[in-house]
Design a protein around this motif. Structure first.
Motif, short mmCIF file in Angstrom:
data_model
loop_
_atom_site.label_atom_id
_atom_site.label_comp_id
_atom_site.label_asym_id
_atom_site.label_seq_id
_atom_site.Cartn_x
_atom_site.Cartn_y
_atom_site.Cartn_z
N MET A 124 0.85 -1.20 0.00
CA MET A 124 0.00 0.00 0.00
C MET A 124 0.89 1.25 0.00
N ARG A 125 0.48 2.23 -0.79
CA ARG A 125 1.24 3.48 -0.88
C ARG A 125 1.05 4.30 0.39
N PRO A 126 2.16 4.77 1.00
CA PRO A 126 2.03 5.54 2.25
C PRO A 126 1.29 6.85 2.02
N ILE A 127 0.56 7.28 3.02
CA ILE A 127 -0.20 8.53 2.94
C ILE A 127 0.74 9.70 3.17
N ASP A 128 0.70 10.66 2.26
CA ASP A 128 1.58 11.83 2.40
C ASP A 128 1.08 12.71 3.54
N PRO A 129 2.01 13.29 4.32
CA PRO A 129 1.59 14.08 5.50
C PRO A 129 1.14 15.50 5.20
N LEU A 130 1.23 15.98 3.94
CA LEU A 130 0.94 17.38 3.65
C LEU A 130 -0.46 17.81 4.09
N PRO A 131 -1.54 17.09 3.72
CA PRO A 131 -2.87 17.55 4.15
C PRO A 131 -3.01 17.61 5.66
N ARG A 132 -2.49 16.61 6.36
CA ARG A 132 -2.58 16.59 7.83
C ARG A 132 -1.79 17.75 8.45
N LEU A 133 -0.60 17.98 7.92
CA LEU A 133 0.23 19.05 8.47
C LEU A 133 -0.38 20.43 8.25
N LEU A 134 -0.95 20.65 7.07
CA LEU A 134 -1.60 21.94 6.82
C LEU A 134 -2.77 22.16 7.77
N GLN A 135 -3.55 21.10 7.99
CA GLN A 135 -4.69 21.23 8.91
C GLN A 135 -4.22 21.50 10.33
N GLU A 136 -3.19 20.76 10.78
CA GLU A 136 -2.66 20.98 12.12
C GLU A 136 -2.05 22.37 12.25
N PHE A 137 -1.39 22.84 11.20
CA PHE A 137 -0.74 24.14 11.25
C PHE A 137 -1.76 25.26 11.45
N PHE A 138 -2.86 25.21 10.69
CA PHE A 138 -3.84 26.30 10.78
C PHE A 138 -4.74 26.17 12.01
N TYR A 139 -5.21 24.98 12.31
CA TYR A 139 -6.18 24.83 13.39
C TYR A 139 -5.51 24.67 14.75
N SER A 140 -4.56 23.74 14.86
CA SER A 140 -3.95 23.47 16.14
C SER A 140 -2.87 24.48 16.50
N HIS A 141 -1.95 24.73 15.56
CA HIS A 141 -0.81 25.59 15.85
C HIS A 141 -1.18 27.07 15.89
N MET A 142 -1.79 27.59 14.82
CA MET A 142 -2.05 29.03 14.73
C MET A 142 -3.20 29.48 15.63
N LEU A 143 -4.28 28.72 15.65
CA LEU A 143 -5.46 29.16 16.39
C LEU A 143 -5.44 28.73 17.84
N GLU A 144 -5.19 27.44 18.11
CA GLU A 144 -5.30 26.95 19.47
C GLU A 144 -4.05 27.24 20.30
N GLN A 145 -2.87 27.00 19.72
CA GLN A 145 -1.66 27.15 20.50
C GLN A 145 -1.16 28.59 20.55
N ARG A 146 -1.09 29.24 19.39
CA ARG A 146 -0.55 30.60 19.36
C ARG A 146 -1.63 31.66 19.48
N ASN A 147 -2.89 31.30 19.24
CA ASN A 147 -4.01 32.23 19.37
C ASN A 147 -3.79 33.49 18.56
N LEU A 148 -3.36 33.31 17.29
CA LEU A 148 -3.11 34.45 16.43
C LEU A 148 -4.42 35.07 15.97
N SER A 149 -4.34 36.31 15.54
CA SER A 149 -5.55 37.03 15.13
C SER A 149 -6.12 36.45 13.84
N ALA A 150 -7.40 36.69 13.64
CA ALA A 150 -8.06 36.21 12.42
C ALA A 150 -7.43 36.84 11.19
N HIS A 151 -6.95 38.08 11.32
CA HIS A 151 -6.32 38.76 10.18
C HIS A 151 -5.04 38.04 9.76
#
Length: 334
Positions: free
Chosen positions: A1-28
């Motif tokens: 089976m071909r391994p799943i590339d991490p790009l979609p997961r990393l992008l989602q974690e970057f915007f939702y978990s890292h930017m919003l939840e952890q760093r609490n950056l502004s919406a702008h």
């Protein structure tokens, strides 16, 4: 089976978990990074001749990032400052990836080595008081839309607020009774207090009387009650500037934006003799270096300073040290 590339997961974690939840950056900030990645992914997909959905993390190389930044400048005609903002969004993501996916550390390091570009610093232009007045006279205050635009322009000039700071203001952030002031939420979610002129308070009261708003709702909205956007304000301002240029021709030579009122406020505060540390607090800057970029002395201020210097040719008496015999005797004894 071909391994799943991490790009979609990393992008989602970057915007939702890292930017919003952890760093609490502004919406702008989140929207700015989102727009950069939307452009970068489309650019990369076109270069790779595949769809965005089929891109893998290995496709997003330093060479691809460099080509994207070059395209932004040459084809999209963005400024060096905007180019550097795009690069900051890329740097932030690849720094995030390097911590979570060590096997991509070398690829991330190459992207992180792309430097920011230096920009020529030009002497900033500023609006003269008569130019500010001419623009503010353009909105038709007998109409709700004109009253709103006039109130917004007065607010921008009075407070030196960034456009989004002004558009986010709600009635509960304003003290209408003397001493009047407004609480602004700036970059980094830092709060500052700016005094309001009586004239600004009057136009804000008039606007809220004709278009009442709840305590926590934005004051500056369209006819449907939807908050104004920065692009809409720029469009309306361009119309007012064009009309004002008929009476004040110098406006036709200037590129006026909502941010121009912020710079005008700083320049006029300097001309009024206000200390630069007060202006820093007024504009919400962390560093005085940033304030000095905005708070440039205008020609009238420089001319007044020059006039305070008495040329040596006009002095009727010798300098004080030459009139002091005791001082001359002490110098001769050295």
């Amino acid at each position: 089976m071909r391994p799943i590339d991490p790009l979609p997961r990393l992008l989602q974690e970057f915007f939702y978990s890292h930017m919003l939840e952890q760093r609490n950056l502004s919406a702008h900030t989140v929207r700015s990074y989102r727009d950069t990645w939307r452009l970068f992914l489309r650019f990369s997909a076109t270069r790779r001749k595949r769809s965005v959905a089929t891109l893998v993390l290995g496709d997003l190389t330093a060479a691809m990032a460099g080509a994207f930044l070059q395209q932004c400048e040459q084809e999209r005609k963005v400024t060096v400052g905007t180019r550097n903002c795009r690069l900051a969004a890329l740097h932030s993501f690849f720094s995030f990836v390097a911590e979570r996916e060590p096997i991509y550390a070398a690829q991330c390091a190459e992207v992180l080595r792309i430097p920011t570009k230096r920009e020529a610093i030009r002497a900033p232009f500023y609006l003269e008081p008569d130019e500010v007045d001419a623009i503010m006279l353009q909105p038709d205050r007998t109409r709700l839309e004109g009253l709103r635009d006039h109130a917004l322009l007065c607010f921008l000039y009075n407070t030196g607020a960034r456009i989004q700071e002004a558009l986010d203001v709600s009635p509960q952030r304003i003290r209408f009774d003397p001493p009047s002031y407004v609480r602004l939420i700036g970059k980094g979610k830092k709060e500052r207090i700016c005094p309001l002129w009586p004239e600004t308070v009057l136009v804000l009261k008039a606007l809220l009387k004709r278009q009442p708003r709840a305590d926590n709702d934005p004051i500056f909205v369209n006819r449907y009650g939807v908050p104004l956007g920065a692009s809409g304000v720029r469009y309306k301002l361009a119309q007012y500037v064009q009309a004002a240029a008929k009476t004040v021709p110098t406006l036709s030579l200037k590129r006026v934006s909502p941010h121009s009122f912020r710079h005008a406020a700083a320049v006029h505060l300097v001309a009024a003799g206000v200390d630069v540390t007060v202006i820093r607090s007024w504009l919400g800057h962390v560093s005085l270096d940033t304030t000095n970029h905005y708070a440039q002395a205008n020609l009238a201020t420089k001319r007044a300073a020059l006039e305070r210097l008495e040329p040596a040719s006009k002095r009727k008496r010798p300098p004080r040290w030459k009139r002091d015999n005791d001082l001359l005797a002490w110098l001769d004894s050295l």
